[in-house]
Design a protein around this motif. Structure first.
Motif, PDB file in Angstrom:
ATOM      1  N   TRP A  16      43.049  27.207  83.256  1.00  0.00           N
ATOM      2  CA  TRP A  16      42.857  26.348  81.754  1.00  0.00           C
ATOM      3  C   TRP A  16      44.161  25.813  81.627  1.00  0.00           C
ATOM      4  O   TRP A  16      44.074  24.693  81.143  1.00  0.00           O
ATOM      5  N   ILE A  19      44.876  22.862  83.733  1.00  0.00           N
ATOM      6  CA  ILE A  19      43.846  21.768  83.680  1.00  0.00           C
ATOM      7  C   ILE A  19      44.549  21.161  82.414  1.00  0.00           C
ATOM      8  O   ILE A  19      44.660  19.794  82.449  1.00  0.00           O
ATOM      9  N   LEU A  20      44.713  21.766  81.280  1.00  0.00           N
ATOM     10  CA  LEU A  20      45.604  20.848  80.014  1.00  0.00           C
ATOM     11  C   LEU A  20      46.631  20.148  80.537  1.00  0.00           C
ATOM     12  O   LEU A  20      46.667  19.083  80.083  1.00  0.00           O
ATOM     13  N   HIS A  21      47.534  20.842  81.416  1.00  0.00           N
ATOM     14  CA  HIS A  21      48.779  20.109  81.560  1.00  0.00           C
ATOM     15  C   HIS A  21      48.388  18.897  82.297  1.00  0.00           C
ATOM     16  O   HIS A  21      49.048  17.805  82.167  1.00  0.00           O
ATOM     17  N   PHE A  22      47.604  19.242  83.363  1.00  0.00           N
ATOM     18  CA  PHE A  22      47.115  17.925  84.189  1.00  0.00           C
ATOM     19  C   PHE A  22      46.604  16.506  83.248  1.00  0.00           C
ATOM     20  O   PHE A  22      46.964  15.523  83.449  1.00  0.00           O
ATOM     21  N   VAL A  23      45.752  16.935  82.594  1.00  0.00           N
ATOM     22  CA  VAL A  23      45.124  15.838  81.648  1.00  0.00           C
ATOM     23  C   VAL A  23      46.251  15.410  80.541  1.00  0.00           C
ATOM     24  O   VAL A  23      46.167  14.298  80.518  1.00  0.00           O
ATOM     25  N   LEU A  24      47.029  16.120  80.030  1.00  0.00           N
ATOM     26  CA  LEU A  24      48.158  15.622  79.119  1.00  0.00           C
ATOM     27  C   LEU A  24      48.837  14.722  79.998  1.00  0.00           C
ATOM     28  O   LEU A  24      49.607  13.596  79.500  1.00  0.00           O
ATOM     29  N   THR A  25      49.262  15.207  81.010  1.00  0.00           N
ATOM     30  CA  THR A  25      50.237  14.618  82.111  1.00  0.00           C
ATOM     31  C   THR A  25      49.609  13.079  82.281  1.00  0.00           C
ATOM     32  O   THR A  25      50.382  11.871  82.102  1.00  0.00           O
ATOM     33  N   THR A  26      48.212  13.069  82.559  1.00  0.00           N
ATOM     34  CA  THR A  26      47.610  11.800  82.969  1.00  0.00           C
ATOM     35  C   THR A  26      47.431  10.889  81.678  1.00  0.00           C
ATOM     36  O   THR A  26      47.803   9.530  81.957  1.00  0.00           O
ATOM     37  N   VAL A  27      47.097  11.334  80.794  1.00  0.00           N
ATOM     38  CA  VAL A  27      46.918  10.621  79.406  1.00  0.00           C
ATOM     39  C   VAL A  27      48.315  10.058  79.165  1.00  0.00           C
ATOM     40  O   VAL A  27      48.554   8.625  78.877  1.00  0.00           O
ATOM     41  N   THR A  28      49.537  10.829  79.396  1.00  0.00           N
ATOM     42  CA  THR A  28      50.832  10.246  78.690  1.00  0.00           C
ATOM     43  C   THR A  28      51.336   9.162  79.779  1.00  0.00           C
ATOM     44  O   THR A  28      51.668   7.900  79.493  1.00  0.00           O
TER      45      THR A  28
END
Length: 87
Positions: A16, A19-28
């Protein structure tokens, strides 16, 4: 048995976190993309306007759709195929 449960729980937490790191990187990156695009194209935007290139791309598409480039047509020298070129 307790050690297996602890390992499974640590793996779950790591999953998890990834997953959080991936989502935050994509959004940024997604939020910064328009700023990068503007900084790269700002001289062209000052000269022609913000949506000038979109308009050119649209009209290029319309022209090529109605009249494709000559390279897309087959070359025919003689309709009866009577002319032969021997090399």
């Amino acid at each position: 048995m307790k050690r297996i449960e602890e390992s499974s729980q640590a793996d779950n937490q790591l999953f998890w976190t990834n997953i959080l790191h991936f989502v935050l990187t994509t959004v940024t990156v997604g939020l910064w993309a328009p700023i990068w695009w503007w900084s790269i194209n700002r001289e062209e935007i000052k000269k022609s306007g913000l949506f000038h290139q979109f308009d050119n791309d649209y009209w290029d598409y319309i022209v090529e759709r109605d009249e494709p480039p000559a390279a897309l047509y087959p070359l025919r020298f003689d309709l009866a195929d009577e002319i032969r070129f021997d090399a």
